[in-house]
Motif scaffolding. Structure first.
Motif, PDB file in Angstrom:
ATOM      1  N   VAL A  38     -15.578  55.119  82.559  1.00 49.58           N
ATOM      2  CA  VAL A  38     -16.855  54.903  81.561  1.00 49.58           C
ATOM      3  C   VAL A  38     -16.517  54.664  80.154  1.00 49.58           C
ATOM      4  N   SER A  39     -15.277  54.346  79.975  1.00 50.35           N
ATOM      5  CA  SER A  39     -14.529  53.908  78.525  1.00 50.35           C
ATOM      6  C   SER A  39     -15.044  52.495  78.427  1.00 50.35           C
ATOM      7  N   SER A  40     -15.141  51.810  79.409  1.00 49.24           N
ATOM      8  CA  SER A  40     -15.453  50.292  79.541  1.00 49.24           C
ATOM      9  C   SER A  40     -17.149  50.281  79.103  1.00 49.24           C
ATOM     10  N   VAL A  41     -17.974  51.310  79.499  1.00 50.63           N
ATOM     11  CA  VAL A  41     -19.195  51.311  79.088  1.00 50.63           C
ATOM     12  C   VAL A  41     -19.556  51.480  77.651  1.00 50.63           C
TER      13      VAL A  41
ATOM     14  N   LEU B  62     -35.996  57.621  72.105  1.00 53.11           N
ATOM     15  CA  LEU B  62     -34.795  57.799  72.546  1.00 53.11           C
ATOM     16  C   LEU B  62     -34.587  57.489  74.176  1.00 53.11           C
ATOM     17  N   GLU B  63     -35.564  57.907  74.864  1.00 56.03           N
ATOM     18  CA  GLU B  63     -35.518  57.826  76.484  1.00 56.03           C
ATOM     19  C   GLU B  63     -35.626  56.268  76.691  1.00 56.03           C
ATOM     20  N   GLU B  64     -36.429  55.503  75.942  1.00 56.63           N
ATOM     21  CA  GLU B  64     -36.459  54.160  76.242  1.00 56.63           C
ATOM     22  C   GLU B  64     -35.147  53.414  75.801  1.00 56.63           C
ATOM     23  N   ALA B  65     -34.750  53.769  74.521  1.00 58.59           N
ATOM     24  CA  ALA B  65     -33.465  53.483  74.271  1.00 58.59           C
ATOM     25  C   ALA B  65     -32.298  53.481  74.767  1.00 58.59           C
ATOM     26  N   LEU B  66     -32.287  54.507  75.774  1.00 61.52           N
ATOM     27  CA  LEU B  66     -31.227  54.726  76.789  1.00 61.52           C
ATOM     28  C   LEU B  66     -31.226  53.840  77.777  1.00 61.52           C
ATOM     29  N   GLN B  67     -32.433  53.321  78.257  1.00 62.39           N
ATOM     30  CA  GLN B  67     -32.369  52.521  79.682  1.00 62.39           C
ATOM     31  C   GLN B  67     -31.330  51.421  79.601  1.00 62.39           C
ATOM     32  N   GLU B  68     -30.875  50.861  78.673  1.00 61.02           N
ATOM     33  CA  GLU B  68     -30.061  49.611  78.602  1.00 61.02           C
ATOM     34  C   GLU B  68     -28.790  50.019  79.327  1.00 61.02           C
ATOM     35  N   ALA B  69     -28.261  51.368  78.666  1.00 59.61           N
ATOM     36  CA  ALA B  69     -27.002  52.073  79.253  1.00 59.61           C
ATOM     37  C   ALA B  69     -27.168  52.540  80.659  1.00 59.61           C
ATOM     38  N   VAL B  70     -28.424  52.906  80.675  1.00 62.42           N
ATOM     39  CA  VAL B  70     -28.786  53.815  82.075  1.00 62.42           C
ATOM     40  C   VAL B  70     -28.676  52.601  83.202  1.00 62.42           C
ATOM     41  N   GLU B  71     -29.198  51.612  83.100  1.00 62.39           N
ATOM     42  CA  GLU B  71     -29.303  50.484  83.991  1.00 62.39           C
ATOM     43  C   GLU B  71     -27.878  49.697  84.044  1.00 62.39           C
ATOM     44  N   LEU B  72     -27.124  49.707  83.086  1.00 63.91           N
ATOM     45  CA  LEU B  72     -25.810  49.220  83.037  1.00 63.91           C
ATOM     46  C   LEU B  72     -24.849  49.973  84.140  1.00 63.91           C
ATOM     47  N   ILE B  73     -25.095  51.345  83.769  1.00 63.65           N
ATOM     48  CA  ILE B  73     -24.246  52.247  84.715  1.00 63.65           C
ATOM     49  C   ILE B  73     -24.799  52.255  86.340  1.00 63.65           C
ATOM     50  N   SER B  74     -25.889  52.165  86.391  1.00 55.07           N
ATOM     51  CA  SER B  74     -26.560  51.975  87.831  1.00 55.07           C
ATOM     52  C   SER B  74     -26.243  50.886  88.238  1.00 55.07           C
ATOM     53  N   ARG B  75     -26.365  49.569  87.788  1.00 53.13           N
ATOM     54  CA  ARG B  75     -25.898  48.425  88.260  1.00 53.13           C
ATOM     55  C   ARG B  75     -24.528  48.436  88.756  1.00 53.13           C
ATOM     56  N   ARG B  76     -23.797  48.829  87.802  1.00 54.08           N
ATOM     57  CA  ARG B  76     -22.058  49.009  88.160  1.00 54.08           C
ATOM     58  C   ARG B  76     -21.706  49.778  89.434  1.00 54.08           C
ATOM     59  N   LEU B  77     -22.547  51.206  89.501  1.00 51.78           N
ATOM     60  CA  LEU B  77     -22.368  51.986  90.594  1.00 51.78           C
ATOM     61  C   LEU B  77     -22.900  51.342  91.911  1.00 51.78           C
ATOM     62  N   GLU B  78     -23.994  50.637  91.725  1.00 47.31           N
ATOM     63  CA  GLU B  78     -24.808  50.056  93.014  1.00 47.31           C
ATOM     64  C   GLU B  78     -24.095  48.756  93.474  1.00 47.31           C
ATOM     65  N   SER B  79     -23.367  47.918  92.640  1.00 50.36           N
ATOM     66  CA  SER B  79     -22.723  46.820  93.088  1.00 50.36           C
ATOM     67  C   SER B  79     -21.365  47.181  93.522  1.00 50.36           C
ATOM     68  N   HIS B  80     -20.943  48.270  93.545  1.00 47.97           N
ATOM     69  CA  HIS B  80     -19.698  48.747  94.240  1.00 47.97           C
ATOM     70  C   HIS B  80     -19.593  49.604  95.312  1.00 47.97           C
ATOM     71  N   SER B  81     -18.753  49.493  96.077  1.00 43.88           N
ATOM     72  CA  SER B  81     -18.669  50.563  97.228  1.00 43.88           C
ATOM     73  C   SER B  81     -18.073  51.789  96.327  1.00 43.88           C
ATOM     74  N   LYS B  82     -18.276  52.989  97.331  1.00 43.84           N
ATOM     75  CA  LYS B  82     -17.848  54.078  96.375  1.00 43.84           C
ATOM     76  C   LYS B  82     -16.180  54.159  96.264  1.00 43.84           C
TER      77      LYS B  82
END
Lengths: 334, 334
Positions: B284-287, B310-330
């Motif tokens: 998470v430090s890289s995010v 706020l909730e809209e503003a958060l979406q960029e970080a939320v999407e970055l985290i989701s993308r990274r989680l989903e593009s990597h295997s567990k």
């Protein structure tokens, strides 16, 4: 050197087939003590059987050897012929559930426990309330027996020390606790694995139950007493059992003004498990004992049976606690 | 023996007037490091001033010497004439807030920190990410300097070790952490007092805020990512500030399926502090760094500024985290 610990050592050395029995509603210290004592004794060439009359909570399933603990459905007369029965972490005979019958067959018995309320119901009782946990007693015992630790044993032994000190937060956390933890980590215990397995395996639905428990939250006695409860239908709404919602009594105590916290989980209609916690001066074990339970001055519990509604049934205990809180000044020991 | 620690030791010995500076949004490790370094140096005959550009959270008010920490309103040119500036637990110069101007006056500066994301902005940087906490670095330093501990110093030094390991639960909890804790308890630190002061001084209203945060809870990426937030009006409804509601990001991570947790607290309209936690593999430090913040692989944070909601503003970080989680295997390290 502790003489009783030495006597326990001798009895264990003499036995070959040893039955290690924990208590109903097993917590981390119970599972840790049962498994680490069994592991240690097997390293000394003993044959052991582990028994707990309760479904082992799923939070313990990532831990080694836990799946070998037998429940009462596996009771056999063969158990009655063990050389020795060792009961761990149980303060009274009813705490071992239906395995209590084993006490009737004349099998020699040892009790290893750290609860001050222990009723000393075995042939040889090593009861030492100055210990943080039964697991820490097992650690000292196995060291005395010169058991060679591997990572699994260190992990299992660490588990009970960590959980029974509330992860090093309760008043039983002294320097010997940290020294034992340091040694066990060097021997291979992983503190983060234990914390993650025990504390970070909640289900989303627990948050919704928490919301319900917050709705039921009451503050009494100038906000020094907090209590809440969940009914059986609350658990059913989210397909959860009371074992899935253990920590809320600690959350209640975490309110700044609160000295005593009570949380009741209705397990079936007419029966609830009541957990009590205190912060600095109120002896909750005396309240638990008054209702047929037991425990420590800062953490205790009892089972309540009643006709009718849970909240009404709780009032006797609620009023007892309020009365005691209100009849004493804040600084007096209760 | 660590050569940089030795160099820090020499510089401290040479100085007489030492300014010890912590970071904005001070946590337990920051307060602990500032106060215990100051106490230790004074025992060696030094004169020290402690400075933090932030209101010290009330949970720290029961601790000794905390009330002597000055804030920026007490800035004076006299501070610019200190012999030495020691910055503790701050990973980048903006983290010391407006006291950053002190770096401009040519005063010699030392940095003591354990954050891997540290930008090394002082003359002498002792940055050691293998330490659990800056407080544990201070403990080793003060022992090297042969400081004689009393109970207050032991307590203040223990505080940061306990809080920055999540009370001995995080992956930075190794055997040296427990050894340091054991030593500090022997020297007079009270683990239960620290835990009670930090964790058990919640206000009732925090439970109501928690209920609101549960209402806002979202699970994404096959339930591996949990996030929630509170708006400034949520805090105002209960007359609470964001400093009163620090632990919820850890609660989010405690869901079994969750690897990454994000919690955002809106401090004023258009500005929120975002906390990130991960359980076992997501960095998470890289995010946090991508959004101008910093921290550790398992615990990091950043400040978000935005127009609108706020909730809209958060979406960029939320999407970055989701993308990274989903593009990597567990099992891959992220």
């Amino acid at each position: 050197m502790n003489r009783t610990m030495n006597a326990v050592f001798s009895k264990l050395l003499q036995a070959q087939n040893i039955l290690v029995c924990g208590h109903i509603m097993p917590d981390g210290d119970c599972v840790s003590s049962v498994v680490s004592l069994s592991m240690g004794l097997e390293k000394l060439g003993k044959k052991t059987t582990m028994a707990i009359d309760w479904k082992i909570p799923s939070i313990f399933s990532p831990f080694p050897r836990v799946e070998r603990i037998i429940d009462y459905s596996r009771y056999s007369t063969q158990l009655e012929n063990s050389d020795l029965l060792v009961i761990v972490d149980a303060s009274s005979p009813d705490r071992i559930g239906r395995f209590e019958r084993l006490l009737r067959y004349g099998m020699p018995s040892i009790l290893i426990d750290h609860h001050a309320t222990n009723t000393r119901f075995a042939n040889l009782c090593w009861v030492e309330p100055s210990y943080s946990s039964t697991a820490q007693m097992i650690f000292d015992l196995l060291k005395l027996m010169e058991v060679s630790y591997d990572g699994d044993l260190a992990l299992m032994n660490y588990l009970g020390i960590a959980t029974d000190t509330g992860f090093f937060r309760y008043s039983n956390t002294n320097s010997t606790v940290f020294e034992a933890a340091a040694e066990l980590v060097k021997l291979g215990a992983d503190p983060c694995m234990v914390a993650t397995a025990i504390l970070e395996t909640r289900r989303l639905e627990e948050f919704f139950l928490e919301r319900d428990a917050i709705d039921n939250l009451r503050l009494l006695s100038n906000d020094r007493f907090a209590y809440s409860y969940l009914r059986v239908e609350d658990f059913e709404r989210y397909s959860l059992g009371e074992d899935d919602f253990g920590g809320f009594v600690g959350d209640l105590r975490s309110i700044a003004s609160v000295e005593v916290a009570l949380f009741a989980s209705e397990s079936v209609g007419g029966e609830a498990h009541v957990s009590l916690r205190s912060k600095s001066y109120f002896d909750v074990s005396s309240v638990a004992v008054a209702f047929g339970g037991g425990g420590h001055p800062r953490a205790a519990g009892f089972t309540l049976k009643y006709d009718g509604d849970l909240e009404e049934a709780l009032q006797e205990a609620v009023e007892l606690i309020s009365r005691r809180l209100e009849s004493h000044s804040k600084d007096a020991t209760l």
